[in-house]
Enzyme design. Sequence first.
Site, PDB file in Angstrom:
ATOM      1  N   GLY A  77       0.730  -1.142  -0.037  1.00 50.07           N
ATOM      2  CA  GLY A  77       0.018  -0.111   0.106  1.00 50.07           C
ATOM      3  C   GLY A  77       0.651   1.231   0.009  1.00 50.07           C
ATOM      4  CG  ASN A 128      -6.167  -7.646  -4.226  1.00 49.64           C
ATOM      5  OD1 ASN A 128      -6.065  -7.462  -2.982  1.00 49.64           O
ATOM      6  ND2 ASN A 128      -7.251  -8.049  -4.661  1.00 49.64           N
ATOM      7  CB  SER A 141      -5.715   2.088  12.896  1.00 45.54           C
ATOM      8  OG  SER A 141      -6.464   2.959  13.251  1.00 45.54           O
ATOM      9  CE1 TYR A 192      -8.483   1.009   8.564  1.00 42.12           C
ATOM     10  CE2 TYR A 192      -8.744   1.886  10.767  1.00 42.12           C
ATOM     11  CZ  TYR A 192      -7.982   1.803   9.406  1.00 42.12           C
ATOM     12  OH  TYR A 192      -6.994   2.285   9.485  1.00 42.12           O
ATOM     13  CB  ILE A 236      -1.623  10.370   9.853  1.00 42.08           C
ATOM     14  CG1 ILE A 236      -0.952   9.428  10.931  1.00 42.08           C
ATOM     15  CG2 ILE A 236      -0.163  10.559   8.965  1.00 42.08           C
ATOM     16  CD1 ILE A 236      -0.007  10.087  11.720  1.00 42.08           C
TER      17      ILE A 236
END
Length: 245
Positions: free
Chosen positions: A12, A62, A141, A153, A186
């Site tokens: 990514g 991917n 995260s 998430y 961020i």
Amino acid sequence: MRLQQQVAIVTGAARGIGKGIAEVLTREGALVVVSDVDAQAGEACVDALRAAGHQAQFVACNIADAQQVEALFDTVLSRHGRLDILVNNAGINRDAMLHNISEANWDAVIAVNLKGTFLCMQQAARHMRERGAGRIVNIASASWLGNVGQANYAASKAGVVGLTKTACRELARKGVTVNAICPGFIDSDMTRGVPEKVWQMMVDKIPAGYAGQASDVGECVAFLASGAARYINGEVINVGGGMVL
């Protein structure tokens, strides 16, 4: 040049935090394989890194697809014969309140953020175990602790933390360290899309008083990937200006 002659994969890495990580690692001397599903943005990232005098290559992948992940690692190992650093940064979000999350959006987030991280870690672990050395840094995260509108998430990132700690226990005696970084708020492509009011609300929660930069995360990655962090393993490190304590 803490990472000179080392080979790193950053997933990514075409933009945002991943790009910032790639910039710091190449500046520290590593050859960085930029991996992303967006070939155009990935090639542009590599062009910019090379223009700055750094070593970088692009390999499309991917990470939710096991065959593509295997091909990514096969390509890197056949070209360079080694992998020293893996940074699992690739991730997506499909935010909605719990009662409104579709099954498709649940599956998509878990597939990239959690399954994709697992697939990459598995490939790296096989090589690093044999070499008796390696660094894996997972980008989790602050949301892993729970966040309104991010059940999918948050669950995926909590899973990444669990993977990190388990891999540490399995790989530490093989000379491999596995740590997680939890970025706070961020300044990135993802966060720039929020309304100005929400942006200010988020910044107000940060003791430092400002949003972080991708390079702030990159500097932490570079440290964890270096020899100076050889005895840091299984940790979850917040990079968020004090937002999470």
